[in-house]
Scaffold this motif. Structure first.
Motif, PDB file in Angstrom:
ATOM      1  N   CYS A 192       0.912  -1.325   0.008  1.00  5.85           N
ATOM      2  CA  CYS A 192      -0.067  -0.002  -0.058  1.00  5.85           C
ATOM      3  C   CYS A 192       0.864   1.065  -0.012  1.00  5.85           C
ATOM      4  O   CYS A 192       1.910   1.198   0.649  1.00  5.85           O
ATOM      5  CB  CYS A 192      -0.905  -0.208   1.308  1.00  5.85           C
ATOM      6  SG  CYS A 192      -1.715   1.508   1.679  1.00  5.85           S
ATOM      7  N   CYS A 196      -0.055   4.902   7.229  1.00  6.82           N
ATOM      8  CA  CYS A 196      -0.833   5.361   8.304  1.00  6.82           C
ATOM      9  C   CYS A 196      -0.194   4.743   9.456  1.00  6.82           C
ATOM     10  O   CYS A 196       0.495   3.512   9.402  1.00  6.82           O
ATOM     11  CB  CYS A 196      -2.289   4.692   8.099  1.00  6.82           C
ATOM     12  SG  CYS A 196      -3.216   4.969   6.766  1.00  6.82           S
ATOM     13  N   CYS A 199      -1.167   1.309  11.142  1.00  6.38           N
ATOM     14  CA  CYS A 199      -1.300   0.124  10.371  1.00  6.38           C
ATOM     15  C   CYS A 199       0.118  -0.657  10.256  1.00  6.38           C
ATOM     16  O   CYS A 199       0.893  -0.149   9.976  1.00  6.38           O
ATOM     17  CB  CYS A 199      -1.769   0.389   9.002  1.00  6.38           C
ATOM     18  SG  CYS A 199      -1.925  -0.888   7.743  1.00  6.38           S
TER      19      CYS A 199
HETATM   20  S1  SF4 Z   1      -4.601   1.818   6.854  1.00  6.43           S
HETATM   21 FE1  SF4 Z   1      -2.762   0.613   5.981  1.00  6.43          FE
HETATM   22  S2  SF4 Z   1      -3.529  -0.221   4.244  1.00  6.43           S
HETATM   23 FE2  SF4 Z   1      -5.017   1.355   4.708  1.00  6.43          FE
HETATM   24  S3  SF4 Z   1      -4.149   2.970   3.601  1.00  6.43           S
HETATM   25 FE3  SF4 Z   1      -3.395   3.205   5.548  1.00  6.43          FE
HETATM   26  S4  SF4 Z   1      -1.200   2.352   5.573  1.00  6.43           S
HETATM   27 FE4  SF4 Z   1      -2.609   1.422   3.530  1.00  6.43          FE
END
Ligand code: SF4
Ligand code: B12
Length: 583
Positions: A192, A196, A199
């Motif tokens: 990704c 975040c 995450c």
């Molecule tokens: S939560 Fe994780 S998977 Fe979703 S956009 Fe953020 S970094 Fe990417």
């Protein structure tokens, strides 16, 4: 060689789940002639059961796919195995990748996979087979004579199309698909582009740095091939493409949509990220059969969202995408979290407010859980917020010691949010000119059950709706002015738990009180345990014309069946509303 997978799926909603990582490694091992079996647990197993299974299958290695929540179960089972057998125990998965140093310390674990597992696992099993020493297999940390051996990281799989498509043989796919309401899950990409802070992907991005391309996409053809393989093998009706962000590469998504709709008609759902989403991309998804998207909202307060979560979308951007989805009639499931560092009563309130504006079809709430290896975990550690508590899911309690927000408050808000989400859903599906499910707060309620009268999502025979859950004995009363020509409609149902156990059914009663007294206008005995014909939504309609232009008290009452047994009577008043009949 024989590999036994031991996979824990405890506290994750009681639905059976497929695991793509296990599927990919398993397909690789099987392609090379290895024999595998899966032990899948939704409840903690006993030592006797584990010993029995190990004896029966007689594996050469035992593989534990672990995430942070399930690691405690894997540790326990590893201990039991080593009490009796000297079989190689191996952990892999996101928690192993993000916290290998701590995982390998566990005394009864022999090896930890520190990277993607397909090729390292194959090499490990082939080494076992040929009797070669296993200690220098790359991609693993080993414990060798009490010392930790740290081998090299194996580069990321460059071309995902190389990984064989799993036929999912070790899974009980028929039950899993049925449990998932006839849905199968497929992943077309890895990685990704976002970071975040909470995450695991952001942590994984750090660990993978220098070892190859983090974001990879299978070819459209390869993903479609998987749909074909699965549809030849299994009976299902919907697909969930679980890529972290489905529209990462717009030209890939566009090509996928065009080709998918030419070959398949399974409705599907995907995850999207607000910033990547254009109206055109959504229109193409809709056109190809996308009926629902999942979006992370996570926080309602922009400052908290940016500063703590490292998510830079504005509330306006989120609202705009939700508007497009509404226009295109694509349903939305949004994800929300509470209990972050710097969270306050106000930021939680902002989350409620934003969701009321967005009106998602499903609003999911969880309590922030710090995952080792993520940026936010490090922030929590630095601020001294971490406790030693482990939880089996992020729907339980906060594991942080937040100075301004006690755990009880977070938990209370968690439940309030759940009810709010059902209220939003009831309002979205509002029926008639007065919907009792939406207006539950306007009722005077009496209940002798420890379970209060509340909204709940009931699914009966695959059809779900928000109901007024009313364990007997209970009564919910509204005072209302009845319009001329009014009728009442409802769908009565007892939740599927009540079909197998508990008391002998319940009475659903409607009573109207006017100036002349109380009138029982409806009574129906529902007993799904003993009467299979009651295992359904039971539609009812009552003519209320005689109360037109009058103010009355209308009560929905539940009482236990003739035996008086009150256990397990999950009674739901579904889609209960007033409407005006044609004159
Ligand atoms: S939560 Fe994780 S998977 Fe979703 S956009 Fe953020 S970094 Fe990417
Ligand atoms: C699809 C998905 C699900 C699915 C499938 C479950 C699953 N475990 O895969 C469902 C909806 C069921 C689900 C549920 C949950 N999920 Co989820 N999910 C994902 C998602 C979006 C993709 C996972 C995936 O398939 N990746 C692709 C595969 C190929 O990668 P992989 O699983 O990591 O496997 C590779 C390596 O890790 C390794 N490997 C994996 N296992 C093993 C085992 C051995 C022995 C070896 C050698 C190697 C190895 O090799 C694999 C192939 O290369 C991820 C986010 C992400 N991008 O990873 C979150 C993610 C895995 N989920 C997460 C969470 C928290 C959950 C839940 C706990 C939530 C809950 N309801 O309480 C449950 C736990 C379910 C469970 N028992 O695992 C977290 C885990 C964080 C953490 N540190 O533990 C993630 C990372 C998202 C996040 N918030 O950061 N999830």
């Amino acid at each position: 060689m024989r590999v036994l997978w031991v996979y824990f799926d405890i506290g994750t909603g009681n639905y059976l789940h497929y695991h793509h990582g296990v599927g990919a490694i398993d397909a690789t091992l099987r392609e090379h002639g290895h024999d595998t079996k899966l032990l899948y647990f939704q409840k903690a197993p006993t030592r006797a059961l584990i010993w029995g299974e190990v004896e029966i299958f007689s594996p050469d290695a035992i593989f534990f796919p672990i995430n942070t929540h399930q690691w405690m179960y894997a540790r326990q089972v590893c201990d039991w195995i080593k009490e009796r057998f000297s079989i190689l125990t191996v952990a892999g998965g996101i928690h192993a990748i993000l916290d290998p140093e701590n995982v390998i310390k566990h005394p009864t674990l022999d090896a930890v996979c520190i990277c993607e597992g397909e090729y390292p696992s194959l090499e490990l099993v082939e080494n076992l087979k040929s009797g070669k020493p296993i200690w220098d297999t790359d991609g693993f940390y080993f414990k060798k004579n009490g010392e930790i051996v740290r081998n090299k990281f194996v580069p990321l799989v460059e071309n995902l199309d190389e990984i064989p498509i799993s036929r999912r043989e070790i899974w009980d796919m028929a039950s899993t698909i049925e449990d998932q309401d006839w849905e199968v899950q497929i992943m077309g990409s890895r990685g990704c582009p976002y970071k975040c802070h909470y995450c695991a992907n952001s942590g994984r991005m750090q660990v993978y740095r220098g070892h190859g391309q983090f974001i990879r996409q299978r070819s459209v053809e390869h993903v479609l091939k998987e749909v074909e393989v699965l549809s030849d093998l299994y009976h299902f009706g919907r697909i969930f493409f679980e890529d972290d962000v489905f529209i990462m590469d717009k030209s890939w998504a566009s090509e996928f949509c065009k080709k998918y709709k030419q070959r398949f008609s399974f409705p599907f759902k995907v995850y999207i990220r607000v910033e990547d989403t254009t109206y055109e991309a959504l229109r193409e998804l809709k056109d190809a059969g996308c009926y629902m998207v999942s979006i992370g909202v996570e926080a309602g307060n922009e400052r908290l969202r940016k500063r703590i979560l490292n998510r830079h979308m504005s509330n306006d951007e989120i609202v705009r995408v939700f508007k497009w989805l509404d226009e295109l009639q694509i349903k939305v499931w949004d994800f929300n979290m509470i209990g972050f560092p710097e969270e306050t009563e106000k930021t939680i309130d902002d989350l409620f407010k934003l969701n009321r504006t967005l009106r998602p079809h499903i609003a999911q709430i969880s309590i922030y859980y710090p995952y080792p290896g993520t940026a936010l975990y490090k922030i929590c550690e630095k601020k001294g917020l971490l406790s030693k508590r482990e939880q089996t899911s992020y729907f339980e309690h906060s594991t942080l010691k937040l100075p301004d927000l006690p755990d009880d408050y977070i938990k209370q808000k968690f439940f309030e949010f759940r009810d709010e989400s059902l209220k939003i859903r009831a309002a979205r599906y509002r029926k008639g000119h007065y919907d009792f499910v939406e207006r539950l707060e306007d009722a005077a309620v009496k209940s002798s059950s420890p379970e209060p009268i509340k909204r709940q999502l009931f699914q009966i025979n695959g059809l779900s709706t928000v109901v007024i859950l009313a364990h007997p004995r209970s009564e919910a009363t509204w005072q209302l002015a009845i319009k001329p020509n009014t009728a009442l409609r409802a769908f009565l149902g007892m939740y599927e738990y009540s079909w197998q156990w508990g008391g002998e059914g319940a009475y659903f009663i409607i009573q109207i009180e006017d100036e002349s007294g109380k009138h029982e206008v409806f009574r129906r005995y529902v007993d799904p345990k003993n009467r299979p014909e009651d295992r359904r939504w039971i539609p009812i309609e009552l003519d209320l014309t005689r109360w037109g232009n009058k103010i009355v008290k209308i009560s929905f009452i539940t009482e236990p069946g003739p035996s008086g047994d009150l256990t397990g009577l999950w009674c739901g008043w579904g889609a209960t509303h007033l409407f005006q009949k044609e004159a």
